[in-house]
Design a protein around this motif. Structure first.
Motif, PDB file in Angstrom:
ATOM      1  N   GLN A 274      39.401  -4.607  44.802  1.00  0.00           N
ATOM      2  CA  GLN A 274      39.169  -3.371  44.054  1.00  0.00           C
ATOM      3  C   GLN A 274      37.713  -3.231  43.632  1.00  0.00           C
ATOM      4  N   ALA A 275      37.019  -4.356  43.539  1.00  0.00           N
ATOM      5  CA  ALA A 275      35.601  -4.338  43.150  1.00  0.00           C
ATOM      6  C   ALA A 275      34.685  -4.129  44.348  1.00  0.00           C
ATOM      7  N   GLY A 276      35.283  -3.902  45.532  1.00  0.00           N
ATOM      8  CA  GLY A 276      34.476  -3.678  46.726  1.00  0.00           C
ATOM      9  C   GLY A 276      33.992  -4.947  47.382  1.00  0.00           C
ATOM     10  N   LEU A 277      34.583  -6.079  47.034  1.00  0.00           N
ATOM     11  CA  LEU A 277      34.179  -7.355  47.616  1.00  0.00           C
ATOM     12  C   LEU A 277      34.966  -7.623  48.893  1.00  0.00           C
ATOM     13  N   ASN A 278      34.365  -8.372  49.806  1.00  0.00           N
ATOM     14  CA  ASN A 278      34.973  -8.656  51.097  1.00  0.00           C
ATOM     15  C   ASN A 278      35.926  -9.845  50.969  1.00  0.00           C
ATOM     16  N   VAL A 279      37.037  -9.598  50.287  1.00  0.00           N
ATOM     17  CA  VAL A 279      38.057 -10.620  50.046  1.00  0.00           C
ATOM     18  C   VAL A 279      39.341 -10.192  50.739  1.00  0.00           C
ATOM     19  N   LYS A 280      39.910 -11.101  51.527  1.00  0.00           N
ATOM     20  CA  LYS A 280      41.122 -10.826  52.291  1.00  0.00           C
ATOM     21  C   LYS A 280      42.265 -11.670  51.729  1.00  0.00           C
ATOM     22  N   TRP A 281      43.359 -11.006  51.387  1.00  0.00           N
ATOM     23  CA  TRP A 281      44.530 -11.694  50.851  1.00  0.00           C
ATOM     24  C   TRP A 281      45.589 -11.842  51.945  1.00  0.00           C
ATOM     25  N   GLY A 282      46.256 -12.978  51.958  1.00  0.00           N
ATOM     26  CA  GLY A 282      47.297 -13.197  52.956  1.00  0.00           C
ATOM     27  C   GLY A 282      46.937 -14.334  53.887  1.00  0.00           C
ATOM     28  N   PRO A 283      47.592 -14.421  55.048  1.00  0.00           N
ATOM     29  CA  PRO A 283      47.322 -15.525  55.992  1.00  0.00           C
ATOM     30  C   PRO A 283      45.835 -15.586  56.367  1.00  0.00           C
ATOM     31  N   ILE A 284      45.289 -16.800  56.347  1.00  0.00           N
ATOM     32  CA  ILE A 284      43.850 -16.930  56.615  1.00  0.00           C
ATOM     33  C   ILE A 284      43.560 -17.318  58.059  1.00  0.00           C
ATOM     34  N   THR A 285      44.593 -17.667  58.838  1.00  0.00           N
ATOM     35  CA  THR A 285      44.359 -18.121  60.215  1.00  0.00           C
ATOM     36  C   THR A 285      43.559 -17.128  61.045  1.00  0.00           C
ATOM     37  N   PRO A 286      43.862 -15.822  61.005  1.00  0.00           N
ATOM     38  CA  PRO A 286      43.063 -14.881  61.797  1.00  0.00           C
ATOM     39  C   PRO A 286      41.590 -14.882  61.407  1.00  0.00           C
ATOM     40  N   TYR A 287      41.299 -15.041  60.126  1.00  0.00           N
ATOM     41  CA  TYR A 287      39.909 -15.029  59.672  1.00  0.00           C
ATOM     42  C   TYR A 287      39.208 -16.344  59.997  1.00  0.00           C
ATOM     43  N   ARG A 288      39.985 -17.438  59.998  1.00  0.00           N
ATOM     44  CA  ARG A 288      39.399 -18.718  60.411  1.00  0.00           C
ATOM     45  C   ARG A 288      38.991 -18.634  61.889  1.00  0.00           C
ATOM     46  N   GLU A 289      39.863 -18.073  62.716  1.00  0.00           N
ATOM     47  CA  GLU A 289      39.542 -17.931  64.134  1.00  0.00           C
ATOM     48  C   GLU A 289      38.357 -16.997  64.330  1.00  0.00           C
ATOM     49  N   LEU A 290      38.337 -15.910  63.574  1.00  0.00           N
ATOM     50  CA  LEU A 290      37.222 -14.963  63.650  1.00  0.00           C
ATOM     51  C   LEU A 290      35.900 -15.662  63.349  1.00  0.00           C
ATOM     52  N   LYS A 291      35.864 -16.417  62.258  1.00  0.00           N
ATOM     53  CA  LYS A 291      34.639 -17.107  61.847  1.00  0.00           C
ATOM     54  C   LYS A 291      34.266 -18.219  62.816  1.00  0.00           C
ATOM     55  N   VAL A 292      35.253 -19.041  63.176  1.00  0.00           N
ATOM     56  CA  VAL A 292      34.960 -20.194  64.040  1.00  0.00           C
ATOM     57  C   VAL A 292      34.465 -19.722  65.408  1.00  0.00           C
ATOM     58  N   ARG A 293      35.115 -18.694  65.947  1.00  0.00           N
ATOM     59  CA  ARG A 293      34.754 -18.258  67.299  1.00  0.00           C
ATOM     60  C   ARG A 293      33.501 -17.389  67.326  1.00  0.00           C
ATOM     61  N   LEU A 294      33.374 -16.451  66.396  1.00  0.00           N
ATOM     62  CA  LEU A 294      32.301 -15.454  66.516  1.00  0.00           C
ATOM     63  C   LEU A 294      31.096 -15.715  65.622  1.00  0.00           C
ATOM     64  N   LEU A 295      31.176 -16.702  64.749  1.00  0.00           N
ATOM     65  CA  LEU A 295      29.989 -17.117  63.986  1.00  0.00           C
ATOM     66  C   LEU A 295      29.597 -18.539  64.375  1.00  0.00           C
ATOM     67  N   ASN A 296      30.516 -19.472  64.171  1.00  0.00           N
ATOM     68  CA  ASN A 296      30.203 -20.868  64.489  1.00  0.00           C
ATOM     69  C   ASN A 296      30.045 -21.088  65.988  1.00  0.00           C
ATOM     70  N   GLY A 297      30.867 -20.396  66.800  1.00  0.00           N
ATOM     71  CA  GLY A 297      30.779 -20.543  68.254  1.00  0.00           C
ATOM     72  C   GLY A 297      29.416 -20.176  68.808  1.00  0.00           C
ATOM     73  N   PRO A 298      28.889 -18.976  68.484  1.00  0.00           N
ATOM     74  CA  PRO A 298      27.538 -18.633  68.949  1.00  0.00           C
ATOM     75  C   PRO A 298      26.466 -19.586  68.448  1.00  0.00           C
ATOM     76  N   HIS A 299      26.621 -20.098  67.214  1.00  0.00           N
ATOM     77  CA  HIS A 299      25.666 -21.091  66.716  1.00  0.00           C
ATOM     78  C   HIS A 299      25.617 -22.298  67.649  1.00  0.00           C
TER      79      HIS A 299
END
Length: 508
Positions: A274-299
């Motif tokens: 509600q404060a406009g922050l990038n916070v996702k509630w619920g299962p975190i697996t999709p976001y872990r895959e998103l981060k690992v593949r598209l941020l950590n992977g390119p690194h």
């Protein structure tokens, strides 16, 4: 120069600094850890909630180790510190300086354990946050003494919960929501297992275990923000901007992502979204895959290629036309299609990653990214590689070129204790990895050098090692030949020219 504290006068602050101090708010959060990341991430978020009247609570910061130095500084500044966010956001350069006032005080549990226990007795306390590093979220054999702070973080949490359980008569409403931020997969589950283990080994009553299980929530999380901490290299510049002294000045990037595995009841009590922050509630697996593949992977994909091409940081790599194009192409054409998530959300994430890579304020060294690179390649790029092959029936050119570059990066010039030393021109660099990875790559390069410089023997030896990659990569049709061809090109033409050749081949 005046030191930052609650006595600082708002009218004396320069225009570049924002400050909205919230006094007389109850302490609702216990936080184990007071370091740069929590202050630049969680405490900033609580501050944002308070500014908008969505939480109206303060944080009590508990020193996690006996040798911590932050709590005295924090208390000397009345819990205040400045967060400086620098970077690119939505295509615009961002420079924000804000005094954060969400922390009420810090406590050293080793000298003031009774103060920690008083906090445990407060009915206002609702949440526990932590970041004690991966090493903190582990078991340490120790005795329980109700008069003294346990040394381990999980031990402290157990003793804290047990005291609360006793004082508040095991009431269900006394239960807390625990949200660890340590970079450990399943961090909430791990913390709960450790608390239950300590409760058993310390012979605490079974009723306490039942209360922990039934009335306390342990949330798994994923956190993402680069917080570089105190900017000592250009502190004079910051002092000129701020106009006051702040020994806890903390610098970081604007981007943030916080995924929390918790229900709607927790989200309503902590309304970050509600404060406009990038916070996702619920299962975190999709976001872990998103981060690992598209941020950590390119690194991991870029580090060896760009370093051996002659640049030292991520920013320098992105500013180089050939290298920057290689990184973007591999990310978008090969990794992006393998991530199972809403297309719009994926694209927004990729855009944010490119902005972070191009952040002129972050000095992210490629050799730091290259630490333990074999394991990182296995966990960050092999899954994308296999999914890409399954989807397209083709080999991913950029991902496999980066595998060849990693092999060349691990070419040892000499040993140095537990590590290897590689060479880039006249400069040496340290190759840091586990013993198994270093031994396997060393033996493979010895095969190459002792066998008439046969690149195929080198790559076959590396790629067949299932301990390194979790799979015999030689079993994938055409993969060894492509990697061997890339290694040969790099050794013959150099890394930068090989990147150009790869780019030309891709445009044909």
């Amino acid at each position: 120069m005046e030191q930052l504290s609650r006595s600082i006068k708002l009218e004396n602050l320069p225009a570049q600094v924002t400050y909205e101090h919230q006094d007389h708010l109850p302490e609702k959060i216990v936080q184990f850890g007071e370091g740069n990341f929590l202050r630049g991430f969680v405490d900033w978020m609580i501050h944002e909630l308070n500014k908008q009247g969505l939480f109206n609570g303060k944080v009590v910061a508990i020193q996690p180790t006996p040798h911590g130095k932050v709590v005295p500084k924090l208390n000397a500044q009345d819990g205040l510190y400045t967060l400086a966010l620098r970077g690119i956001e939505n295509g615009q350069i961002v420079e924000r300086n804000e005094i954060i006032s969400s922390i009420s005080r810090g406590i050293n549990p080793y000298s003031n354990w009774d103060e920690v226990l008083k906090v445990a007795e407060s009915p206002d306390i609702q949440f526990v946050f932590s970041n004690t590093t991966e090493a903190g979220l582990t078991y340490l054999e120790e005795a329980y003494d109700k008069q003294k702070s346990p040394l381990s973080f999980p031990g402290k949490v157990t003793a804290f919960l047990y005291h609360r359980y006793k004082v508040m008569n095991a009431k269900p409403e006394a239960g807390l929501v625990l949200i660890p931020c340590e970079l450990v997969e399943g961090n909430g589950d791990v913390l709960k297992e450790l608390v239950l283990r300590y409760a058993k080994e310390w012979n605490m009553p079974k009723e306490f275990t039942t209360w922990v299980n039934n009335h306390n929530q342990f949330s798994n999380t994923l956190v993402d923000r680069i917080v570089t901490g105190y900017p000592k290299d250009n502190i004079e510049e910051y002092r000129d901007i701020l106009g006051y002294e702040d020994v806890l000045l903390t610098a970081g990037e604007p981007y943030h992502l916080f995924a929390i595995e918790a229900g709607e009841d927790v989200a309503e009590r902590l309304p970050f979204h509600q404060a406009g922050l990038n916070v996702k509630w619920g299962p975190i697996t999709p976001y872990r895959e998103l981060k690992v593949r598209l941020l950590n992977g390119p690194h991991t994909m870029m580090f060896s290629i760009c370093y051996l091409s002659g640049v030292d940081t991520v920013l320098e790599a992105m500013q180089d036309p050939d290298l920057g194009e290689f990184v973007k192409n591999g990310m978008i054409e090969e990794i992006f299609p393998t991530v199972k998530m809403d297309e719009k959300e994926k694209r927004l994430f990729v855009e944010s990653v490119i902005e972070r890579f191009e952040n002129p304020y972050n000095k992210h060294f490629l050799t730091d990214i290259g630490m333990n690179a074999v394991y990182k390649y296995k966990s960050r790029l092999i899954p994308s590689m296999l999914d890409y092959i399954e989807q397209t029936k083709k080999l991913p050119q950029s991902i496999l070129f980066s595998l060849a570059a990693l092999i060349v990066y691990y070419h040892p010039d000499r040993n140095d204790g537990d590590f290897l030393i590689g060479r880039r021109g006249n400069n040496e660099y340290t190759i840091r990895d586990n013993k198994e990875a270093l031994s396997a790559l060393t033996k493979a390069w010895e095969l190459f050098e002792n066998d008439g410089a046969d690149v195929s023997r080198l790559t076959t030896s590396v790629l067949e090692d299932e301990e390194l990659w979790g799979i015999n990569l030689n079993a994938i049709d055409g993969l060894n030949e492509l990697v061997a061809s890339n290694v040969s090109s790099i050794l013959l033409h150099g890394m930068k020219e090989s990147v150009r050749k790869l780019a030309k081949a891709a445009t044909k």
